[in-house]
Motif scaffolding. Structure first.
Motif, PDB file in Angstrom:
ATOM      1  N   LEU A 130       9.360  14.113   0.737  1.00 59.55           N
ATOM      2  CA  LEU A 130      10.819  14.046   0.827  1.00 59.55           C
ATOM      3  C   LEU A 130      11.356  15.047   1.838  1.00 59.55           C
ATOM      4  CD1 LEU A 130      11.679  13.766  -2.983  1.00 59.55           C
ATOM      5  CD2 LEU A 130      11.398  11.914  -1.315  1.00 59.55           C
ATOM      6  N   VAL A 131      10.672  16.189   1.953  1.00 61.93           N
ATOM      7  CA  VAL A 131      11.137  17.239   2.859  1.00 61.93           C
ATOM      8  C   VAL A 131      10.842  16.887   4.311  1.00 61.93           C
ATOM      9  CG1 VAL A 131      10.877  19.661   3.499  1.00 61.93           C
ATOM     10  CG2 VAL A 131      10.880  19.004   1.084  1.00 61.93           C
ATOM     11  N   THR A 132       9.659  16.371   4.566  1.00 62.60           N
ATOM     12  CA  THR A 132       9.230  16.126   5.944  1.00 62.60           C
ATOM     13  C   THR A 132       9.561  14.724   6.450  1.00 62.60           C
ATOM     14  OG1 THR A 132       7.041  15.314   5.291  1.00 62.60           O
ATOM     15  CG2 THR A 132       7.296  17.696   5.595  1.00 62.60           C
ATOM     16  N   SER A 133       9.608  13.755   5.543  1.00 63.50           N
ATOM     17  CA  SER A 133       9.791  12.340   5.931  1.00 63.50           C
ATOM     18  C   SER A 133       8.730  11.903   6.935  1.00 63.50           C
ATOM     19  CB  SER A 133      11.195  12.110   6.520  1.00 63.50           C
ATOM     20  OG  SER A 133      12.180  12.430   5.575  1.00 63.50           O
ATOM     21  N   SER A 134       7.560  12.531   6.844  1.00 64.17           N
ATOM     22  CA  SER A 134       6.473  12.219   7.774  1.00 64.17           C
ATOM     23  C   SER A 134       5.165  12.187   7.008  1.00 64.17           C
ATOM     24  CB  SER A 134       6.404  13.277   8.879  1.00 64.17           C
ATOM     25  OG  SER A 134       5.192  13.168   9.594  1.00 64.17           O
ATOM     26  N   ALA A 135       4.519  11.029   6.988  1.00 61.66           N
ATOM     27  CA  ALA A 135       3.252  10.900   6.271  1.00 61.66           C
ATOM     28  C   ALA A 135       2.175  11.830   6.833  1.00 61.66           C
ATOM     29  CB  ALA A 135       2.782   9.448   6.284  1.00 61.66           C
ATOM     30  N   PRO A 136       1.984  11.914   8.146  1.00 65.35           N
ATOM     31  CA  PRO A 136       0.936  12.804   8.664  1.00 65.35           C
ATOM     32  C   PRO A 136       1.148  14.261   8.281  1.00 65.35           C
ATOM     33  CG  PRO A 136       1.624  11.255  10.352  1.00 65.35           C
ATOM     34  CD  PRO A 136       2.597  11.106   9.225  1.00 65.35           C
ATOM     35  N   ILE A 137       2.374  14.767   8.451  1.00 65.87           N
ATOM     36  CA  ILE A 137       2.643  16.171   8.126  1.00 65.87           C
ATOM     37  C   ILE A 137       2.484  16.415   6.631  1.00 65.87           C
ATOM     38  CG2 ILE A 137       4.387  17.987   8.113  1.00 65.87           C
ATOM     39  CD1 ILE A 137       5.573  16.715  10.634  1.00 65.87           C
ATOM     40  N   ALA A 138       3.009  15.497   5.820  1.00 63.90           N
ATOM     41  CA  ALA A 138       2.912  15.653   4.362  1.00 63.90           C
ATOM     42  C   ALA A 138       1.456  15.677   3.914  1.00 63.90           C
ATOM     43  CB  ALA A 138       3.666  14.528   3.663  1.00 63.90           C
ATOM     44  N   LEU A 139       0.653  14.779   4.461  1.00 64.34           N
ATOM     45  CA  LEU A 139      -0.754  14.715   4.067  1.00 64.34           C
ATOM     46  C   LEU A 139      -1.518  15.953   4.527  1.00 64.34           C
ATOM     47  CD1 LEU A 139      -1.465  10.932   4.710  1.00 64.34           C
ATOM     48  CD2 LEU A 139      -1.533  12.101   2.492  1.00 64.34           C
ATOM     49  N   ALA A 141      -0.202  18.960   4.898  1.00 60.92           N
ATOM     50  CA  ALA A 141       0.247  20.036   4.027  1.00 60.92           C
ATOM     51  C   ALA A 141      -0.381  19.923   2.643  1.00 60.92           C
ATOM     52  CB  ALA A 141       1.767  20.022   3.918  1.00 60.92           C
ATOM     53  N   MET A 142      -0.431  18.702   2.106  1.00 56.29           N
ATOM     54  CA  MET A 142      -1.011  18.501   0.780  1.00 56.29           C
ATOM     55  C   MET A 142      -2.506  18.819   0.779  1.00 56.29           C
ATOM     56  SD  MET A 142       1.074  15.018  -0.151  1.00 56.29           S
ATOM     57  CE  MET A 142       0.168  14.627  -1.639  1.00 56.29           C
TER      58      MET A 142
END
Length: 224
Positions: A130-139, A141-142
């Motif tokens: 929700l914060v990034t709205s970007s699948a690559p960045i979110a993944l 970070a996770m």
């Protein structure tokens, strides 16, 4: 004797090498859950591709914050004392389990992050989407978060096992955490890294700190 009881007896009595420690570690639910979450996000990140500098920056920021995140959680959540708010008792599960862990630091089952709390951490990390709205960045970070969680669980488990330090860096971490448990619970809050302890004044010389009478109970009558 059941498997759980047998494992606990082994922890208390048998000297381990790293291979034996890793086998016991992966026999517990919390590490297995983290390994699955880490593997799933890492594979998803490879599949999504679309690499950018954010794939270094986001994990780097999380890693840089880790010493302070670890310190803050330990001080304010794990050492939280029960209190009444609006007539209701507030005593989080993780604080209760941590008091039980201090009461018996050799109990293997109390070393790990409680599964309900771990589930909350894993599900909560999804909010990065929700914060990034970007699948690559979110993944990315996770993946970093789950890797840090796994390192935390492994380090904490190893410190409380019968494996003994063979190298200076691990000896430093091992000794500091044992000081927290057996010397004084008001210091040495880091587990994997002690940068925050050094900067915030909670990494004194052991000889300068008196033995605390509440190191086992954390000043609370009931440990759980």
């Amino acid at each position: 004797m059941g498997d759980t009881e047998g494992n606990e007896t082994t922890v208390r009595n048998e000297a381990w090498d790293l291979r034996r420690a890793a086998g016991v570690f992966l026999g517990h639910a919390s590490p297995r859950v983290i390994v699955v979450a880490l593997g799933a996000t890492a594979v998803a990140r490879l599949v999504v591709a679309r690499w950018s500098w954010w794939d270094l920056l986001a994990p780097g920021a999380i890693l840089a914050a880790q010493p302070f995140t670890e310190w803050l959680i330990h001080v304010f959540l794990l050492h939280f004392k029960p209190r009444r708010v609006a007539g209701m008792k507030v005593d989080p599960l993780v604080a209760r389990k941590h008091r039980a862990h201090h009461l018996d630091p050799k109990d293997q089952l109390l070393v790990f992050i409680p599964l309900p709390a771990l589930a909350g951490l894993i599900l909560g990390s999804a909010l990065i989407w929700l914060v990034t709205s970007s699948a690559p960045i979110a993944l990315s970070a996770m993946t970093a978060i789950y890797l840090i969680l796994l390192v935390y669980e492994w380090t904490h488990f190893l410190i409380h096992s019968t494996y003994r330090p063979r190298h200076a860096l691990y000896r430093y971490v091992w000794r500091a955490h044992r000081n927290h448990h057996y010397r004084n619970e008001r210091y040495w809050f880091g587990v994997t890294v002690h940068l925050a302890d050094h900067l915030l004044g909670t990494f004194p010389n052991r000889a300068d700190v008196e033995v605390s009478p509440t190191a086992r109970t954390l000043g609370v009558g009931q440990a759980a």
